[in-house]
Design a protein around this motif. Structure first.
Motif: not given
Ligand SMILES: [Mg+2]
Ligand SMILES: Nc1ncnc2c1ncn2[C@@H]1O[C@H](COP(=O)(O)OP(=O)(O)OP(=O)(O)O)[C@@H](O)[C@H]1O
Lengths: 323, 347
Positions: B49, B108, B188-189
């Protein structure tokens, strides 16, 4: 929505009845006789007795209570003031706008000052500006209201003669009473704004707004403040009652002819109809303002609004099933 | 020949906190071409991140700082390492124009990424209006188009985030990130918070949109399955460093770094005996207190004495396949590294 509002308005009835109950009991146990102020303490007993009979004071308290309610409900009559013999309703209507204006102005001014203060404090956390405004806020919440009122009167009206010490003729007269009622709220709101803003600016959606390329101050105000406002609005509802109470004190200190001063004078004269009428009015206005605050709350927070819609939907479905 | 849209060179990022300095990213380099997808894989705390936020210029203030390196967008450096306030502010202004327009990011957690008191459509329209000189009505129209593109009815323009499911929220976030047709998209994910069936849908959606807009995609994940699904190449990060870097074939068919191998061993698959599933023992080094030698040594099954002395560089073991491990260093480099250490192992 309409259903909810009607329900809330209906709820005012038991509240008002409760308030009246307390007033009647208090009037019963408070020493002092209203007749003394009406015909003089040393009037002959027959005169006093006749007066008492005329005002219905010889009836037991529950009869008076019932009579009062019947009169209010059937004739919308709050009775006459013992001291002036004028209808209480009429006297209150002259004074009520003043009290309401005083209270609302003090809250409005407090919000206008405290929200930017709390906002800057949160954004510039631990800076000198944060420390300064939080020190001021602490001062605001901890200072006794009446003392602040008396001190400002001493300094700004008696010594400096900037503002009149009594009455609210002209704009200048409003400054000190509004300041006195609002001072605690400034501190209160500023601290709440700061803490709720601090929480909000750490949220992911603030980062999302930044990731759009939005200007920092727009991120703070448009995305941050609206979320941070939710607890502030809740708090406005909570302090309204206190501010109405503050208005009563401020009216007395600054000789403002509002409902507060009217009721205080009435209590001193054992002028029960005026006290009762004033309390009914305050209870009604308080309930209505609370309702408005709750509606505002739902307008700011869409989650509440839909929760509300969902509840109604469930109810109507249940009814449909029963039928 | 296609040019690199995004190039990260020797990026070093520190978080300066009261407890000390966390060296979150240490010398990370990679590049992305238009339409290309790169996976950034690694366990939690590896610095994935942080790399993404550095590219966005959104490192948490005041802790996060880019200490060194360059991030090139279309060959133009967008990093300001100087702490000079005026220079920082100038860079901020420039980054504001790029963010949401040239580089976008999907964060995320879709559950909290949307403003709860603003209709979702308005949140999409906001970014469109920021970067395009169009009227409000046109922005609304574009926002509705974007919603339809990600499979959400435009009639839900004025719905609030809480009226959507997690997967739908993630679609909204994707619509928002792609609304201005960015050259680089960082995800991000994007699927971690979603359940498996929705995951596949969202990945499909992203793949389709990526092709349509020819966006370069940096896919951050700790799920090797996602990498296999969607990526062209992959970088494995460990303790803020890339330990293995190569095409998807390199990484999946010929993993070389002990950490990458361990990652594959930790993934269940159909043709593998489930009770032989291995977890990687031990913990990742604390970024506040990184060793000066190989950061993976303590957990490595293949380590030798030299691993405790040398911080190995990335070495190219076949064209385009890089590994950061002592065992793959060229003999000349090994000797030089040992000499550089002051002859620690020479006796
Ligand atoms: Mg992260
Ligand atoms: N604001 C911060 N202040 C201090 N240290 C931080 C901060 N944010 C992250 N770190 C540290 O930097 C390191 C890298 O964090 P990062 O969030 O980049 O990891 P990640 O690879 O994204 O992990 P995950 O898979 O859990 O999302 C971690 O050790 C973390 O503790």
């Amino acid at each position: 929505m309409l259903k909810y509002i009607v329900k809330r308005l209906l709820w005012m009835i038991p509240v008002i009845l409760g308030v009246l109950c307390i007033v009647f009991v208090l009037s019963e146990i408070t020493p002092g006789d209203p007749v003394d102020t009406l015909v003089g303490a040393d009037a002959p007993p027959e005169v006093k007795e006749a007066m008492r009979e005329k005002l219905g004071l010889n009836d037991p308290v529950y009869v008076r209570f019932a009579n009062y309610i019947v009169k209010v409900v059937t004739k919308a009559d709050l009775g006459n003031s013992y001291t002036t013999n004028q209808p209480v309703a009429k006297e209150l209507m002259v004074r009520f706008p003043i009290t309401l204006k005083l209270t609302l102005w003090s809250i409005f001014v407090a919000l206008v000052i405290s929200i930017p203060l709390g906002l800057i404090s949160a954004v510039k956390r631990y800076s000198w500006i944060d420390n300064l405004s939080m020190a001021l806020a602490l001062f605001g919440v901890s200072i006794p209201q009446f003392w602040f009122g008396l001190m400002t009167m001493l300094i700004f009206s008696v010594k400096l003669k900037w503002f009149p010490a009594s009455g609210i003729d002209g704009t200048a007269g409003w400054v000190l009473p509004v300041a006195m009622i609002g001072i605690g709220n400034v501190g209160n709101f500023a601290r709440i704004t700061r803490s709720s803003m601090l929480e909000v600016i750490q949220q992911d959606y603030i980062r999302t707004a930044r990731a759009k390329g939005q200007k920092e101050w727009i991120v703070i105000v448009k995305h941050g403040l609206r979320n941070a406002l939710i607890p502030i609005v809740a708090n406005v509802g909570n302090v309204l009652g206190i501010s109405l109470g503050g208005a009563v004190i401020a009216e007395t200190i600054f000789s403002v002819n509002g409902v507060g001063k009217y009721m205080l004078d009435a209590i001193n004269a054992r002028n029960w109809p005026s006290v009762q009428g004033g309390l009914v009015l305050l209870a009604i206005s308080f309930s209505i303002i609370m309702l408005l605050v709750d509606l505002l709350y739902a307008a700011i927070d869409p989650r509440l609004k839909s929760e509300f819609k969902a509840k109604n939907k469930i109810k109507s479905r249940r009814k449909a099933v029963e039928a | 020949m296609s040019e690199n849209v995004l190039e990260v060179k020797n990026l070093i990022v520190h978080y300066e906190t009261q407890d000390g300095v966390a060296e979150a990213v240490n010398d990370v380099s990679f590049s992305l071409k238009a339409g290309e997808t790169m996976g950034l894989v690694g366990e939690t705390g590896a610095g994935k991140t942080t790399v993404a936020l550095s590219i966005m210029g959104l490192l948490p203030k005041p802790a996060g700082h880019i200490i060194g390196g360059e991030i090139l967008l279309d060959g133009k450096n967008i990093v300001e390492t100087s702490r000079n306030k005026i220079k920082q502010r100038r860079n901020d202004r420039m980054m504001r124009k790029l963010r949401g327009n040239d580089i976008s990011m999907i964060f995320q957690d879709p559950m909290s990424a949307l403003n709860p008191v603003m209709p979702v459509g308005e949140q999409i329209a906001e970014v469109i209006r920021l970067h395009n000189k169009i009227s409000k009505a046109d922005a609304v129209k574009r926002a509705i188009e974007m919603m339809e593109l990600v499979g959400i009815s435009g009639e839900r323009y004025s719905y609030y985030p809480h009226e959507f499911s997690g997967g739908m929220k993630q679609r909204i976030v994707i619509a928002m990130a792609l609304a201005c047709n960015p050259r680089v998209l960082i995800a991000d994910e994007p699927t971690t918070a979603l359940d498996v069936t929705i995951q596949a849908q969202v990945l499909d959606l992203m793949r389709g949109l990526k092709k349509k807009f020819n966006t370069a995609l940096l896919m951050i994940t700790h799920d090797l399955g996602v990498v296999a699904e969607i990526c062209d190449k992959c970088a494995v990060v460990y303790a803020g460093q890339i330990v293995e870097y190569g095409s998807i074939e390199h990484i999946f068919n010929n993993p070389q770094h002990p950490y990458t191998k361990a990652l594959f061993n930790a993934v269940p698959s159909l043709d593998k005996d489930v009770d032989r599933l291995e977890s990687i023992s031990g913990l990742m080094s604390d970024p506040m207190d990184l060793p000066t030698h190989c950061t993976f040594k303590e957990r490595c099954t293949a380590c030798c004495d030299a691993c405790g002395e040398i911080d190995p560089p990335l070495t190219e073991i076949e064209p385009g396949h890089l590994v950061r491990c002592y065992h793959f260093m060229k003999e000349t480099d090994k000797a030089a590294a040992v000499a550089g250490k002051g002859g620690g192992v020479a006796k």
